[in-house]
Design a protein around this motif. Structure first.
Motif, PDB file in Angstrom:
ATOM      1  N   UNK A 313       0.834  -1.216   0.000  1.00 65.05           N
ATOM      2  CA  UNK A 313       0.000   0.000   0.000  1.00 65.05           C
ATOM      3  C   UNK A 313       0.865   1.262   0.000  1.00 65.05           C
ATOM      4  N   UNK A 314       2.156   1.108   0.340  1.00 63.91           N
ATOM      5  CA  UNK A 314       3.036   2.289   0.393  1.00 63.91           C
ATOM      6  C   UNK A 314       3.759   2.527  -0.932  1.00 63.91           C
ATOM      7  N   UNK A 315       3.728   1.518  -1.816  1.00 63.21           N
ATOM      8  CA  UNK A 315       4.499   1.647  -3.064  1.00 63.21           C
ATOM      9  C   UNK A 315       3.855   2.670  -3.997  1.00 63.21           C
ATOM     10  N   UNK A 316       4.668   3.563  -4.532  1.00 65.72           N
ATOM     11  CA  UNK A 316       4.151   4.545  -5.491  1.00 65.72           C
ATOM     12  C   UNK A 316       4.191   3.921  -6.866  1.00 65.72           C
ATOM     13  N   UNK A 317       3.176   4.246  -7.674  1.00 58.76           N
ATOM     14  CA  UNK A 317       3.208   3.662  -9.023  1.00 58.76           C
ATOM     15  C   UNK A 317       4.291   4.367  -9.831  1.00 58.76           C
ATOM     16  N   UNK A 318       4.990   3.615 -10.678  1.00 57.56           N
ATOM     17  CA  UNK A 318       6.140   4.178 -11.391  1.00 57.56           C
ATOM     18  C   UNK A 318       5.730   5.324 -12.337  1.00 57.56           C
TER      19      UNK A 318
END
Ligand SMILES: O=C(O)CCC(=O)C(=O)O
Ligand SMILES: [Fe+2]
Length: 318
Positions: A313-318
């Motif tokens: 849930x913390x990952x930013x989309x590239x």
């Protein structure tokens, strides 16, 4: 009632520990995992799990300025490859480790009424003393390891020092009773720990970690060694250079297994994002900030399986 029979042994309020004390011949059906998640199956599917040995690092030389860089390089490789390593010559006396495991074993062997009494009242003195000795020693070791891991990322050893000083340590004491059908169930399902580092001891083998090829690798029990695992917070701080290690606890047929995980984290409300030093054109900001508190909110709730891993849930989309 199906194949569970009529006895109260399989009442859903009966813990797995008391079931094993009664001695059941089958895993109650409610503990049986779907075939794709059964540990026996995934081991058979991945026979390569005996390939390269998992890293064991002698950390005594961390105290020697001329040898320290070599140890830090070993830590760097282990964290980057697996998010996992074992340490030897770590300075924690074996009596502390054995006392902690034995105290936990004695506690879980108590009749449940007595256990409830101890759990609800203040933990009685011998438990507090023996667990306390180990907990304090592991906290001191964690500080040394944290400095080394931060340096292995190219950060200063005192990065976020004041926050780490105020950080939390949670001791998870786990007891897995012998299981008549260990291929069908798990002690703990796959997960990563939220904190920055976890230091773990086990009385029997059973811990498995997932490697980069998505194979489950059993973690061998090495006399005197402690297991170190990278948690989600370290993955975020490192801006993804290190990944938190996915792990699970398997069961065995013969013996009860105890594990003690010391989970170290920055303070409850501290928002943790990637270290600015680790963000550049080649490594753009890859995570939003997270905190222990928002992790706990994430996992409290019935739909945690649906919600997936907190780190995702913390990952930013590239
Ligand atoms: O029992 C084990 O080896 C794993 C325990 C664990 O993963 C945990 O307490 O977070
Ligand atoms: Fe864990």
């Amino acid at each position: 009632m199906g194949d569970e029979g009529k006895s109260s042994e399989t009442n859903s309020f009966t813990s797995a520990v008391s079931l094993s004390q009664i001695g059941v011949a089958q895993v109650p059906r409610r503990f049986v995992l779907p075939p794709s998640e059964q540990p026996g199956r995934s081991l058979r599917l991945n026979p390569s799990n005996t390939t390269t040995p998992l890293p064991v690092i002698d950390i005594s030389s961390l105290h020697n300025p001329s040898l320290r860089p070599q140890v830090i390089e070993e830590i760097h490789v282990a964290c980057e490859e697996l998010g996992f390593f074992q340490v030897i010559n770590h300075g924690i006396p074996s009596t502390y480790v054995n006392d902690a495991i034995n105290t936990a074993t004695e506690f879980f062997n108590l009749p449940s009424e007595e256990k409830m009494h101890l759990a609800s009242a203040d933990v009685h003195k011998p438990v507090r003393e023996k667990m306390g000795n180990y907990a304090k020693a592991v906290q001191a070791l964690q500080k040394q390891l944290m400095e080394a891991v931060l340096q292995s990322l190219g950060l200063k050893a005192d990065y976020l020092h004041e926050d780490f000083e105020k950080g939390s340590q949670v001791m998870a004491v786990n007891c897995y009773p012998a299981c008549p059908e260990p291929d069908l169930a798990l002690g703990i399902p796959p997960h990563s720990d939220y904190g920055s580092l976890t230091i773990l001891i086990q009385s029997q083998p059973g811990l498995q970690i997932m490697d980069k090829n998505k194979n489950w690798r059993p973690v061998p029990l090495i006399e005197g060694a402690l297991v170190v695992q990278v948690g989600d917070q370290m993955e975020v701080m490192s801006n993804g250079r290190y990944k938190s290690v996915l792990h699970r606890a398997t069961l065995n047929k013969e013996r009860t297994r105890i594990s003690i995980a010391s989970l170290h984290s920055l303070p409850l409300e501290k928002k943790v994002g990637p270290a600015p030093e680790l963000i550049d054109d080649e490594h753009p900001l890859a995570y939003n900030e997270g905190s222990l508190k928002s992790f706990l909110d994430h996992i409290s709730g019935n739909d945690v399986r649906k919600k997936g891993r907190y780190i995702d849930t913390l990952k930013r989309s590239p």
